[in-house]
Design an enzyme around this catalytic site. Structure first.
Site, PDB file in Angstrom:
ATOM      1  N   VAL A 135      -7.986   1.208  33.228  1.00 46.21           N
ATOM      2  CA  VAL A 135      -9.244   0.515  32.885  1.00 46.21           C
ATOM      3  C   VAL A 135      -9.042  -0.509  31.764  1.00 46.21           C
ATOM      4  CG1 VAL A 135     -11.558   0.914  31.908  1.00 46.21           C
ATOM      5  CG2 VAL A 135     -10.676   2.438  33.671  1.00 46.21           C
ATOM      6  N   HIS A 203       1.736   1.543  36.561  1.00 43.48           N
ATOM      7  CA  HIS A 203       2.644   0.775  37.439  1.00 43.48           C
ATOM      8  C   HIS A 203       4.060   1.305  37.526  1.00 43.48           C
ATOM      9  CE1 HIS A 203      -0.627  -2.024  37.557  1.00 43.48           C
ATOM     10  NE2 HIS A 203      -0.450  -2.449  36.310  1.00 43.48           N
TER      11      HIS A 203
HETATM   12  C1  LIG Z   1      -3.081  -3.283  33.197  1.00 40.73           C
HETATM   13  S1  LIG Z   1      -4.100  -2.203  32.301  1.00 40.73           S
HETATM   14  C2  LIG Z   1      -5.489  -2.154  33.291  1.00 40.73           C
HETATM   15  C3  LIG Z   1      -6.289  -3.358  33.298  1.00 40.73           C
HETATM   16  C4  LIG Z   1      -7.602  -3.248  33.946  1.00 40.73           C
HETATM   17  N1  LIG Z   1      -7.518  -2.741  35.291  1.00 40.73           N
HETATM   18  C5  LIG Z   1      -8.309  -4.578  33.941  1.00 40.73           C
HETATM   19  O1  LIG Z   1      -8.442  -5.166  35.033  1.00 40.73           O
HETATM   20  O2  LIG Z   1      -8.695  -5.029  32.886  1.00 40.73           O
HETATM   21  C6  LIG Z   1      -3.318  -0.696  32.550  1.00 40.73           C
HETATM   22  C7  LIG Z   1      -4.096   0.485  32.053  1.00 40.73           C
HETATM   23  O3  LIG Z   1      -3.523   1.606  32.641  1.00 40.73           O
HETATM   24  C8  LIG Z   1      -3.547   2.676  31.727  1.00 40.73           C
HETATM   25  N2  LIG Z   1      -2.510   3.644  32.071  1.00 40.73           N
HETATM   26  C9  LIG Z   1      -1.189   3.616  31.804  1.00 40.73           C
HETATM   27  N3  LIG Z   1      -0.584   4.707  32.260  1.00 40.73           N
HETATM   28  C10 LIG Z   1      -1.532   5.473  32.822  1.00 40.73           C
HETATM   29  C11 LIG Z   1      -1.525   6.730  33.463  1.00 40.73           C
HETATM   30  N4  LIG Z   1      -0.404   7.445  33.589  1.00 40.73           N
HETATM   31  N5  LIG Z   1      -2.677   7.222  33.928  1.00 40.73           N
HETATM   32  C12 LIG Z   1      -3.823   6.529  33.773  1.00 40.73           C
HETATM   33  N6  LIG Z   1      -3.890   5.318  33.178  1.00 40.73           N
HETATM   34  C13 LIG Z   1      -2.765   4.813  32.708  1.00 40.73           C
HETATM   35  C14 LIG Z   1      -3.335   2.003  30.388  1.00 40.73           C
HETATM   36  O4  LIG Z   1      -3.829   2.802  29.363  1.00 40.73           O
HETATM   37  C15 LIG Z   1      -4.059   0.700  30.578  1.00 40.73           C
HETATM   38  O5  LIG Z   1      -5.346   0.774  30.069  1.00 40.73           O
END
Ligand SMILES: C[S@@+](CC[C@H](N)C(=O)[O-])C[C@H]1O[C@@H](n2cnc3c(N)ncnc32)[C@H](O)[C@@H]1O
Length: 430
Positions: A135, A203
């Site tokens: 998010v 990712h």
């Molecule tokens: C690229 S950002 C997301 C951007 C968002 N979707 C937007 O459009 O603004 C990636 C997010 O994934 C979360 N994240 C990373 N690893 C994660 C995990 N194992 N499970 C859930 N969320 C995760 C991070 O905390 C970060 O907030």
């Protein structure tokens, strides 16, 4: 490489169509490898349009494995200098994204927008259940919410509490790890089943694979599963690499076989990937799976009156025969046309030969006539010469006769006779 401030100046020079200034920056940059300087110089000098120049500069930086940010800036400039931005401006998501500069922070690859609209358009204005994994500060949830409309129900999942706090009061966000199947099942139980899942989380390979393997089977029929940033499948930092067997992209490849499970006994026909995947779409950095329970593939025939197997079988044969006959008739007509064409060509060739012959005869006749008139002229000339020679001969003959008469006259005179002995003596003298 070129320093940051000089790079800004270089891109600004290209943007304002001052390639001479850009070349000057490249030539005078002190710490530039000669080969790179040469490549950058050629990237600008060998292209005429500013967008091509910016793209070519980006390519040079990419080829030397340069700063990702610099490459991005070059390609970004190239995009806005070309007409591509105008086409993209028609996209409702991109239009909103670009116009709403004061919105919550949102970072997107621009080529994703048409992919989203292609696969999310059908959900607009409908009461759909959407899960966004990852998010951050809620910029994505904001965008989906405005695009899909007030009927859409959105929920997020993030591992970072800051994300939960950032959207508090606006969207529901669950705190948890997407690599944990229990977390995913729980969120599905509490807020699902979902029509749309957008995986924009961490990712890494295991995160992407666990998420899709857990949530895709739970997705509503007719739903869509979107995985973003799949380029991480090529990045070692995320567990990827080219042809890395455990990468997400490698995971997607056997899904192609699953789609064709009814056409080969060696493929598992019972898996969710064989029965529930309606289609798959691979884009640069995005993979999309459409969910739809598929009926067994079968072949149908139009133009047949019966649905009973035996009749269908015989009718099938009949249809086949009719089709064969139609094809034969078609072939016959085509051959006829070809034959007529050949005849026409042959006749034309014959005509052409006759014309050629006639032309040749006429030409020969013309030449013979010319020769004849030349001969006639020559003859006339010769005739003229002959008559003038005859005239000359006649006058000579007349002159001779006249002289002869004079001589005879002289011989008859007395002086001739008196001088006769003198002439005889003269003849005896040596
Ligand atoms: C690229 S950002 C997301 C951007 C968002 N979707 C937007 O459009 O603004 C990636 C997010 O994934 C979360 N994240 C990373 N690893 C994660 C995990 N194992 N499970 C859930 N969320 C995760 C991070 O905390 C970060 O907030």
């Amino acid at each position: 490489m070129i320093t940051g401030s000089n790079m800004v100046a270089l891109l600004h020079a290209l943007a304002t169509d001052h390639s001479d200034r850009a070349l000057n920056i490249i030539v005078t940059e002190p710490d530039l490898d000669d080969e790179v300087r040469d490549s950058l110089y050629r990237a600008i000098a060998e292209n005429t349009e500013p967008d091509e120049q910016a793209r070519a500069v980006g390519d040079v930086i990419r080829d030397i494995d340069g700063d990702q940010f610099l490459i991005n800036e070059c390609y970004r400039l190239a995009f806005y200098l070309s007409d591509q931005w105008a086409e993209m401006a028609e996209n409702p998501l991109f239009a909103r994204f670009s116009a709403n500069r004061a919105a919550i922070v949102l970072d997107k690859w621009v080529h994703y927008f048409p992919i989203y609209t292609r696969h999310l358009e059908r959900f607009r204005g409908r009461s759909v259940n959407v899960l966004e994994v990852g998010v951050y500060r809620g910029g994505g949830l904001d965008l989906w919410s405005s695009y899909l409309g007030p009927e859409a129900k959105l929920v997020g999942l993030d591992i970072d509490e800051a994300a939960v706090r950032a959207v508090k009061g606006r969207f529901q966000v669950v705190l948890g790890d997407q690599a944990d199947p229990d977390v995913l099942r729980k969120i599905n139980d509490d807020y699902g089943p979902f029509d749309v899942v957008i995986d924009d989380g961490g990712h890494t390979m295991d995160q992407q694979i666990v998420t899709i393997e857990t949530l895709f089977p739970l997705l509503n029929d007719g739903g869509v599963f979107i995985v973003e940033d799949t380029h991480t499948s090529y990045w070692t930092a995320f567990g990827g690499g080219l042809h890395e067997p455990t990468s997400f992209v490698e995971w997607t490849k056997p899904r192609i076989d699953d789609l064709h499970s009814r056409h080969h006994a060696g493929i598992d026909r019972s898996s969710v990937w064989a029965t529930e995947v309606d289609g798959m779409h691979w884009y640069d950095s995005v993979v999309v799976l459409d969910k739809k329970h598929r009926f067994r593939p079968f072949n149908e025939m139009a133009g047949s009156a019966s649905y009973i197997w035996a009749d269908r079988f015989s009718e099938g044969l009949g249809v086949e025969m009719l089709a064969t006959r139609d094809q034969a008739l078609h072939d016959r007509d085509r051959l006829r046309d070809e034959l007529a064409h050949v005849y026409a060509v042959e006749t034309d060739a014959e005509k052409a030969e006759q014309l050629e012959k006639a032309w040749r005869t006429t030409e020969e006749l013309r030449l013979a006539r010319a020769e004849l008139s030349q001969t006639r002229e020559r003859l006339a000339q010769l005739g003229g010469q002959l008559s003038s020679q005859e005239e000359e001969l006649t006058s000579t003959r007349n002159d001779l006769l006249e002289s002869w008469e004079q001589i005879r006259g002289i011989r008859k005179t007395s002086s001739w006779r008196v001088t006769k002995p003198l002439r005889a003596v003269r003849r005896l003298l040596p």
